[in-house]
Motif scaffolding. Sequence first.
Motif, short mmCIF file in Angstrom:
data_model
loop_
_atom_site.label_atom_id
_atom_site.label_comp_id
_atom_site.label_asym_id
_atom_site.label_seq_id
_atom_site.Cartn_x
_atom_site.Cartn_y
_atom_site.Cartn_z
N HIS A 61 14.61 -9.87 25.70
CA HIS A 61 13.49 -9.40 24.86
C HIS A 61 13.03 -8.02 25.30
O HIS A 61 13.32 -7.57 26.41
N THR A 62 12.29 -7.34 24.44
CA THR A 62 11.73 -6.03 24.78
C THR A 62 10.54 -6.22 25.73
O THR A 62 10.14 -7.34 26.03
N THR A 91 14.83 -1.04 18.09
CA THR A 91 15.80 -0.25 17.34
C THR A 91 17.04 0.01 18.19
O THR A 91 18.17 -0.07 17.70
N LEU A 92 16.85 0.29 19.46
CA LEU A 92 17.98 0.51 20.37
C LEU A 92 18.81 -0.75 20.53
O LEU A 92 20.05 -0.71 20.57
N THR A 93 18.14 -1.88 20.61
CA THR A 93 18.85 -3.16 20.73
C THR A 93 19.66 -3.43 19.47
O THR A 93 20.84 -3.81 19.55
N ARG A 94 19.05 -3.24 18.33
CA ARG A 94 19.74 -3.48 17.06
C ARG A 94 20.98 -2.59 16.96
O ARG A 94 22.04 -3.04 16.53
N PHE A 151 13.91 -8.79 14.13
CA PHE A 151 14.05 -7.35 13.94
C PHE A 151 15.52 -6.94 13.88
O PHE A 151 15.90 -6.03 13.15
N CYS A 152 16.34 -7.61 14.66
CA CYS A 152 17.77 -7.27 14.72
C CYS A 152 18.57 -7.87 13.56
O CYS A 152 19.79 -7.72 13.50
N GLY A 153 17.89 -8.54 12.64
CA GLY A 153 18.56 -9.06 11.46
C GLY A 153 18.90 -10.53 11.50
O GLY A 153 19.68 -11.02 10.68
N TYR A 154 18.32 -11.26 12.45
CA TYR A 154 18.58 -12.69 12.59
C TYR A 154 17.25 -13.45 12.53
O TYR A 154 16.77 -13.96 13.54
N PRO A 155 16.66 -13.55 11.32
CA PRO A 155 15.34 -14.18 11.21
C PRO A 155 15.33 -15.69 11.40
O PRO A 155 14.28 -16.27 11.62
N VAL A 183 21.68 -5.71 26.16
CA VAL A 183 22.66 -6.70 25.71
C VAL A 183 23.66 -6.89 26.84
O VAL A 183 24.31 -5.94 27.28
N THR A 184 23.79 -8.11 27.33
CA THR A 184 24.74 -8.46 28.39
C THR A 184 25.87 -9.25 27.78
O THR A 184 25.64 -10.27 27.14
N GLU A 185 27.09 -8.79 27.97
CA GLU A 185 28.26 -9.49 27.44
C GLU A 185 28.92 -10.29 28.56
O GLU A 185 29.22 -9.76 29.63
N LEU A 186 29.12 -11.58 28.30
CA LEU A 186 29.71 -12.47 29.30
C LEU A 186 30.84 -13.28 28.66
O LEU A 186 30.79 -13.63 27.49
#
Length: 182
Positions: A8-9, A36-39, A64-68, A172-175
Amino acid sequence: MKVYIVRHTSVVLDGNHVCYGFSDIDVRPTFREEATLTRQALEGLSFDGVFSSPLRRARKLATFCGYPDPIVDDRLKEMNFGEWEGKLWSDIIIDQGTQEFFLRYIDHPTPGGESLRMQYDRVRSFLMEKQAAGYQEVLIFCHGGVINCARTLAGLCQLEDAYATIPPFGSVTELDFSFLEV
């Protein structure tokens, strides 16, 4: 299974001074700029499952990122600090050094709350369940503690060292969990 975990922000409380975990606190007025940076970091990626902590700081970023309408799961909440929630760390950590203090709570629940291992077990349960269900690309909106538990499960750190680094707000962490045995 590839997992993208979003923290989260930033929030209205300073976690360096105030203990919060399960508390449902709101984001800062800088939310839109941070989000906005996360999106942008998620652009071009696709997922066969989108999940979120029920806490508003995670849900707000997901929307906000498009996943309501992410699938909400309580196992993705931050650590439950019990009686410490909302208190100043300086009022909680009194008789010992910070590092020694937190090492104790790996296996010992906080008063009225949970231990780090309890949080790890619920995060592990969530990820194992998604792996068994056949998910390939998963997006999760959650908290620093959840991310550190997932990083531990991915073999990137030990539980004792998980909090040496906490992912930045909005990161964003990619695992990769393709090695997990179901």
